[in-house]
Every structure is written in C-alpha cells, then in structure tokens.
Design a protein around this motif. Structure first.
Motif, PDB file in Angstrom:
ATOM      1  N   GLY A   1     100.789 -83.045 -61.413  1.00 15.19           N
ATOM      2  CA  GLY A   1      99.809 -83.626 -60.503  1.00 15.19           C
ATOM      3  C   GLY A   1     100.419 -84.141 -59.225  1.00 15.19           C
ATOM      4  N   HIS A   2     101.431 -83.447 -58.722  1.00 13.51           N
ATOM      5  CA  HIS A   2     102.139 -83.891 -57.520  1.00 13.51           C
ATOM      6  C   HIS A   2     101.636 -83.137 -56.290  1.00 13.51           C
ATOM      7  CE1 HIS A   2     105.253 -85.115 -54.761  1.00 13.51           C
ATOM      8  NE2 HIS A   2     105.806 -85.877 -55.687  1.00 13.51           N
ATOM      9  N   PRO A   3     101.283 -83.823 -55.207  1.00  9.92           N
ATOM     10  CA  PRO A   3     100.795 -83.141 -54.001  1.00  9.92           C
ATOM     11  C   PRO A   3     101.904 -82.390 -53.273  1.00  9.92           C
ATOM     12  CG  PRO A   3     101.024 -85.489 -53.595  1.00  9.92           C
ATOM     13  CD  PRO A   3     101.277 -85.288 -55.063  1.00  9.92           C
ATOM     14  N   VAL A   4     101.516 -81.282 -52.604  1.00  3.77           N
ATOM     15  CA  VAL A   4     102.475 -80.428 -51.921  1.00  3.77           C
ATOM     16  C   VAL A   4     101.804 -79.778 -50.718  1.00  3.77           C
ATOM     17  CG1 VAL A   4     101.900 -78.456 -53.414  1.00  3.77           C
ATOM     18  CG2 VAL A   4     104.111 -78.505 -52.236  1.00  3.77           C
ATOM     19  N   THR A   5     102.559 -79.593 -49.649  1.00  2.00           N
ATOM     20  CA  THR A   5     102.078 -78.837 -48.487  1.00  2.00           C
ATOM     21  C   THR A   5     102.953 -77.603 -48.297  1.00  2.00           C
ATOM     22  OG1 THR A   5     103.443 -80.004 -46.857  1.00  2.00           O
ATOM     23  CG2 THR A   5     101.290 -80.963 -47.377  1.00  2.00           C
ATOM     24  N   ILE A   6     102.349 -76.546 -47.791  1.00  2.00           N
ATOM     25  CA  ILE A   6     103.041 -75.268 -47.616  1.00  2.00           C
ATOM     26  C   ILE A   6     102.863 -74.808 -46.175  1.00  2.00           C
ATOM     27  CG2 ILE A   6     103.162 -72.849 -48.322  1.00  2.00           C
ATOM     28  CD1 ILE A   6     101.829 -73.752 -50.993  1.00  2.00           C
ATOM     29  N   THR A   7     103.960 -74.430 -45.537  1.00  2.00           N
ATOM     30  CA  THR A   7     103.920 -73.828 -44.212  1.00  2.00           C
ATOM     31  C   THR A   7     104.613 -72.476 -44.293  1.00  2.00           C
ATOM     32  OG1 THR A   7     104.021 -75.995 -43.148  1.00  2.00           O
ATOM     33  CG2 THR A   7     104.553 -74.074 -41.789  1.00  2.00           C
ATOM     34  N   THR A   8     103.933 -71.432 -43.823  1.00  2.00           N
ATOM     35  CA  THR A   8     104.506 -70.092 -43.931  1.00  2.00           C
ATOM     36  C   THR A   8     103.980 -69.200 -42.822  1.00  2.00           C
ATOM     37  OG1 THR A   8     104.810 -68.183 -45.418  1.00  2.00           O
ATOM     38  CG2 THR A   8     102.679 -69.297 -45.500  1.00  2.00           C
ATOM     39  N   LYS A   9     104.625 -68.074 -42.614  1.00  2.00           N
ATOM     40  CA  LYS A   9     104.097 -67.025 -41.770  1.00  2.00           C
ATOM     41  C   LYS A   9     104.080 -65.710 -42.553  1.00  2.00           C
ATOM     42  CE  LYS A   9     106.689 -67.441 -38.158  1.00  2.00           C
ATOM     43  NZ  LYS A   9     107.260 -68.784 -38.306  1.00  2.00           N
ATOM     44  N   SER A  10     103.738 -65.833 -43.841  1.00  3.79           N
ATOM     45  CA  SER A  10     103.706 -64.654 -44.707  1.00  3.79           C
ATOM     46  C   SER A  10     102.445 -64.621 -45.560  1.00  3.79           C
ATOM     47  CB  SER A  10     104.930 -64.629 -45.621  1.00  3.79           C
ATOM     48  OG  SER A  10     104.867 -63.527 -46.515  1.00  3.79           O
ATOM     49  N   ASP A  11     101.880 -63.432 -45.730  1.00  6.06           N
ATOM     50  CA  ASP A  11     100.747 -63.285 -46.631  1.00  6.06           C
ATOM     51  C   ASP A  11     101.181 -63.266 -48.087  1.00  6.06           C
ATOM     52  OD1 ASP A  11     102.035 -60.793 -46.374  1.00  6.06           O
ATOM     53  OD2 ASP A  11     100.194 -59.692 -46.813  1.00  6.06           O
ATOM     54  N   ARG A  12     102.492 -63.348 -48.337  1.00 12.45           N
ATOM     55  CA  ARG A  12     102.957 -63.431 -49.722  1.00 12.45           C
ATOM     56  C   ARG A  12     102.479 -64.705 -50.408  1.00 12.45           C
ATOM     57  NH1 ARG A  12     107.280 -61.726 -46.725  1.00 12.45           N
ATOM     58  NH2 ARG A  12     107.892 -59.556 -47.053  1.00 12.45           N
ATOM     59  N   VAL A  13     102.010 -65.656 -49.629  1.00 17.03           N
ATOM     60  CA  VAL A  13     101.450 -66.872 -50.209  1.00 17.03           C
ATOM     61  C   VAL A  13     100.304 -66.530 -51.158  1.00 17.03           C
ATOM     62  CG1 VAL A  13      99.823 -67.248 -48.302  1.00 17.03           C
ATOM     63  CG2 VAL A  13     100.617 -69.195 -49.647  1.00 17.03           C
ATOM     64  N   LEU A  14      99.636 -65.399 -50.932  1.00 15.73           N
ATOM     65  CA  LEU A  14      98.505 -65.025 -51.781  1.00 15.73           C
ATOM     66  C   LEU A  14      98.944 -64.653 -53.196  1.00 15.73           C
ATOM     67  CD1 LEU A  14      96.440 -62.878 -49.253  1.00 15.73           C
ATOM     68  CD2 LEU A  14      96.030 -65.249 -49.946  1.00 15.73           C
ATOM     69  N   ARG A  15     100.219 -64.338 -53.389  1.00 18.51           N
ATOM     70  CA  ARG A  15     100.694 -64.048 -54.730  1.00 18.51           C
ATOM     71  C   ARG A  15     100.614 -65.269 -55.639  1.00 18.51           C
ATOM     72  NH1 ARG A  15     106.142 -60.375 -53.451  1.00 18.51           N
ATOM     73  NH2 ARG A  15     105.076 -58.815 -52.162  1.00 18.51           N
ATOM     74  N   ASP A  16     100.555 -66.445 -55.037  1.00 21.86           N
ATOM     75  CA  ASP A  16     100.450 -67.678 -55.810  1.00 21.86           C
ATOM     76  C   ASP A  16      99.066 -68.300 -55.677  1.00 21.86           C
ATOM     77  OD1 ASP A  16     103.068 -67.396 -56.622  1.00 21.86           O
ATOM     78  OD2 ASP A  16     103.875 -68.705 -55.061  1.00 21.86           O
ATOM     79  N   LEU A  17      98.083 -67.477 -55.329  1.00 23.26           N
ATOM     80  CA  LEU A  17      96.752 -68.012 -55.096  1.00 23.26           C
ATOM     81  C   LEU A  17      96.177 -68.680 -56.340  1.00 23.26           C
ATOM     82  CD1 LEU A  17      94.482 -68.413 -53.100  1.00 23.26           C
ATOM     83  CD2 LEU A  17      93.604 -66.142 -53.673  1.00 23.26           C
ATOM     84  N   ASP A  18      96.537 -68.188 -57.520  1.00 25.52           N
ATOM     85  CA  ASP A  18      96.035 -68.817 -58.744  1.00 25.52           C
ATOM     86  C   ASP A  18      96.490 -70.279 -58.837  1.00 25.52           C
ATOM     87  OD1 ASP A  18      98.679 -67.881 -58.991  1.00 25.52           O
ATOM     88  OD2 ASP A  18      98.540 -67.770 -61.181  1.00 25.52           O
ATOM     89  N   LEU A  19      97.760 -70.520 -58.546  1.00 25.28           N
ATOM     90  CA  LEU A  19      98.277 -71.888 -58.580  1.00 25.28           C
ATOM     91  C   LEU A  19      97.713 -72.722 -57.441  1.00 25.28           C
ATOM     92  CD1 LEU A  19     102.050 -71.161 -59.319  1.00 25.28           C
ATOM     93  CD2 LEU A  19     100.333 -71.989 -60.939  1.00 25.28           C
ATOM     94  N   ILE A  20      97.640 -72.130 -56.254  1.00 23.51           N
ATOM     95  CA  ILE A  20      97.174 -72.868 -55.078  1.00 23.51           C
ATOM     96  C   ILE A  20      95.709 -73.253 -55.232  1.00 23.51           C
ATOM     97  CG2 ILE A  20      96.764 -72.681 -52.592  1.00 23.51           C
ATOM     98  CD1 ILE A  20      99.323 -70.934 -52.476  1.00 23.51           C
ATOM     99  N   GLU A  21      94.895 -72.348 -55.782  1.00 22.56           N
ATOM    100  CA  GLU A  21      93.494 -72.684 -56.048  1.00 22.56           C
ATOM    101  C   GLU A  21      93.388 -73.853 -57.019  1.00 22.56           C
ATOM    102  OE1 GLU A  21      90.203 -69.421 -56.026  1.00 22.56           O
ATOM    103  OE2 GLU A  21      91.983 -68.549 -56.978  1.00 22.56           O
ATOM    104  N   ALA A  22      94.190 -73.809 -58.081  1.00 26.32           N
ATOM    105  CA  ALA A  22      94.155 -74.882 -59.077  1.00 26.32           C
ATOM    106  C   ALA A  22      94.583 -76.209 -58.465  1.00 26.32           C
ATOM    107  CB  ALA A  22      95.049 -74.515 -60.264  1.00 26.32           C
TER     108      ALA A  22
END
Length: 356
Positions: free
Chosen positions: A158-179
């Motif tokens: 339950g720890h908050p996190v921010t992500i900064t990127t210039k890649s669409d590879r972030v979508l590979r973790d969309l399941d975790l990011i949505e949760a």
C-alpha cells in the motif's frame, strides 16, 4: 562530426570534473584510418548487474516535489541528448556521452532492497518517485522487470509511487498500475518533446515514438489512472512550436493535466548538446544557444535552487504564457499528485505484511 545511427550523443565526450581521461585522435594516419582499419565499429549496448547496499535515495532539494526515489538502472538506452542525468556517469569515470547510453547498469535486487527499507520500524511512507534519473521503462526493463517488481511491492504494502517515462512500455504493467490507481497510490507522467517522429528519433533515438506515447497516455486515462502529459523539455527553435499541439492531442485522448519544463544543460550536457546542434542543426545552433542563455541568466545552465526550475526573460515568459493559454482553452490543470499514504503496511523481510 558524423553521428551514430540510433545514438543521441555524437561522441564519447569526457569529463574534466573527475578522473575520466580525455582522448583526442591525432596524426597523419587519420586520413587513411578507415581504409586501413575499416569503418569504426558501431557502439554496442552492454549491461552490468550492480548490487548496491540500498536502493531508496533521499533528497532535500527544496524545488522538486518528492523527497525519495528509486532508480532501477544507471544510464539510459533511450539516448536523449538533452538528458540532465548524463553527468552521473562521470562519477564512475564513464563518459556522459556514448557511455551513458551504451554502458548500462541494472540493479536486479532493487525490490528486495526496498522491502528491507520499508520493513524498518522508523520508516515513514511518502510517494516514491521512479524515473527521476533514468527511465524505468527503457528497453532493458523487458528483460530485467525490475520496475515491475518494485510496483508489485508497492501494491503489496500500500505504498504510493509516481512514474515518469517516455515509453509506452509502461502499458506492460497496466494491470498493476490500474490496481494502484484504484487505491489512489499512483500517478504517471509521460513526457513528449515533439510530434515529429523524425525529429524525436534524432533527439531521443531509442525512446518510443510520439504516437506510441500519446496512445499510452490515452490508454492510461481510459483506465482511470491519474496521468499527465509533460511537454518536456521545451527546446527553443527546435521543439517549442509543438507545445500547443501536444497538449491538444493529449486532451483529446482524455488527459486532463499537463506540465512543461524548459531544457536544462548541467555540466557535460551543455557541450554534448552543442555538439549535437552543430551536427544536426548547424544553421540555427547559434540562435538556440543564445536563447537558452537568455533564459538562464546569460549561462548555458542555471544550477541554483528555485531559479533552475523557473526560467527567466522574454522567451521564458512567452513559453509560460503560451502554456497557460493552451491549458485554459483545453481545460487542463497542473499535475495533482495527492496520493494516499495511510494505506501503508510495513512488510517483514520474509515477505509477510506487518499488522502494525
């Protein structure tokens, strides 16, 4: 100087700040070197696994919106010529030029190290920033999946996190990011410099294309993830003309927040960037650098707290006004990062969550 295909830096520029030796080719044989030795070898990417004792870095900078970060990698294969993190390679006697984008370091134990830190009795949660130094979704993340492991730990605890990127590879973790988003534990920022694929390929040769980054923004917004588009960096007479179009396209994809940052050229980045300008835009190199110096108080870079994030002068005022007008027209706000720290549950080092 001839640029390397697929690389941002034109050369392996060295550093005078530490112990990296400077080398300069010389001699009458240079004219015949290619005929004798063949064409110079294209610089290949290598990855060294690094095993630090800790992974969570704390800062006391008064002008950045976070106090802790995790950087899973050193160096970045995206090769963005303007990257302000390039000088960090000089600390290891490596070139901030080609070495930064070819000699990479991965930290496979990052999640385990972070678990140990979060388990300490005195630890107090605050958002962890990922992507502050090098991109957490650069190409080697597909192999190492270190960023994913850190996000899994954040979801678990339950720890908050921010992500900064210039890649669409972030979508590979969309399941975790949505949760994480459903629990108000994540915010994502994607930076887009221009909408011209060829220009972006020159500026940031191994980053995702602008079209792919826009698609990623839209999919994140549609999934209910708090996300913003970062028009960054704004480079006078190179990318500034794209500001309004980037914001408009992002807004059309459901993105409701935006930010902008003008280019910064700390330490070795300035000569690397000038070299890049002379190679790719010689006809406007002088104008670009003159404008940057006018924004930075007559210097290539302003390193001072607060003013480094607040460019000055008529050009800076113009960019600021353009951004504000576009944001008002599109109904976009600044990034609102108010993540929930109350859900944090301390893990034990064996993977079990604490009841306290």
């Amino acid at each position: 100087m001839k640029p390397w295909k697929g690389r941002g830096a034109v050369s392996g520029a060295t550093s005078a700040r530490f112990h990296l030796p400077a080398r300069e080719a010389d001699g009458d044989w240079l004219d015949a070197a290619e005929a004798i030795d063949g064409p110079a070898r294209h610089p290949l990417t290598t990855v060294t696994e690094e095993h630090p004792r800790s992974i969570l870095s704390f800062n006391q900078s008064p002008d950045v919106p976070f106090d802790r970060s995790v950087n899973a990698y050193r160096g970045c294969e995206h090769g963005c010529i303007y990257c302000f993190a390039r000088p960090t390679h000089a600390y290891h006697d490596l070139s901030p030029g080609l070495d930064f984008e070819t000699r990479l370091f991965a930290k496979p134990a990052a999640a385990a190290l972070l678990r140990a830190t979060l388990a300490k009795p005195g630890y107090k949660p605050a958002p962890i920033a990922m992507g502050t130094n090098t991109d957490p979704y650069q190409p080697i993340e597909a192999r190492y999946r270190i960023t994913r492991a850190v996000l899994e730990l954040c979801l678990e605890t339950g720890h908050p996190v921010t992500i900064t990127t210039k890649s669409d590879r972030v979508l590979r973790d969309l399941d975790l990011i949505e949760a994480l988003a459903r629990r108000n534990l994540v915010h994502v920022g994607i930076s887009i410099t221009s909408l011209d694929a060829r220009l972006s390929q020159t500026l940031e040769p191994r980053a995702a294309s602008p079209a792919k980054r826009m698609e990623a923004l839209g999919r994140l917004a549609a999934a209910g993830v708090p996300v913003h588009v970062s028009v960054a960096p704004v480079i006078p007479s190179i990318t500034d003309s794209f500001m309004e179009a980037i914001m408009a396209e992002a807004a059309g994809r459901g993105v409701r927040a935006a930010s902008w940052i003008v280019i910064r050229l700390p330490h070795e980045v300035a000569p690397l960037f000038r070299e890049w300008l002379d190679t790719h835009f010689p006809e406007r190199a002088g104008k670009v650098m003159a404008t940057i110096r006018s924004i930075r108080g007559g210097r290539d870079n302003d390193p001072d707290f607060f003013s480094r994030m607040k460019p000055q002068g008529v050009w800076a005022d113009l960019f600021r006004r353009r951004f504000r007008v576009a944001a008002a027209r599109l109904g976009m706000t600044g990034p609102q990062v108010a993540l929930d720290c109350t859900q944090f549950r301390r893990p034990s080092v064996d993977g079990q969550l604490s009841l306290l």
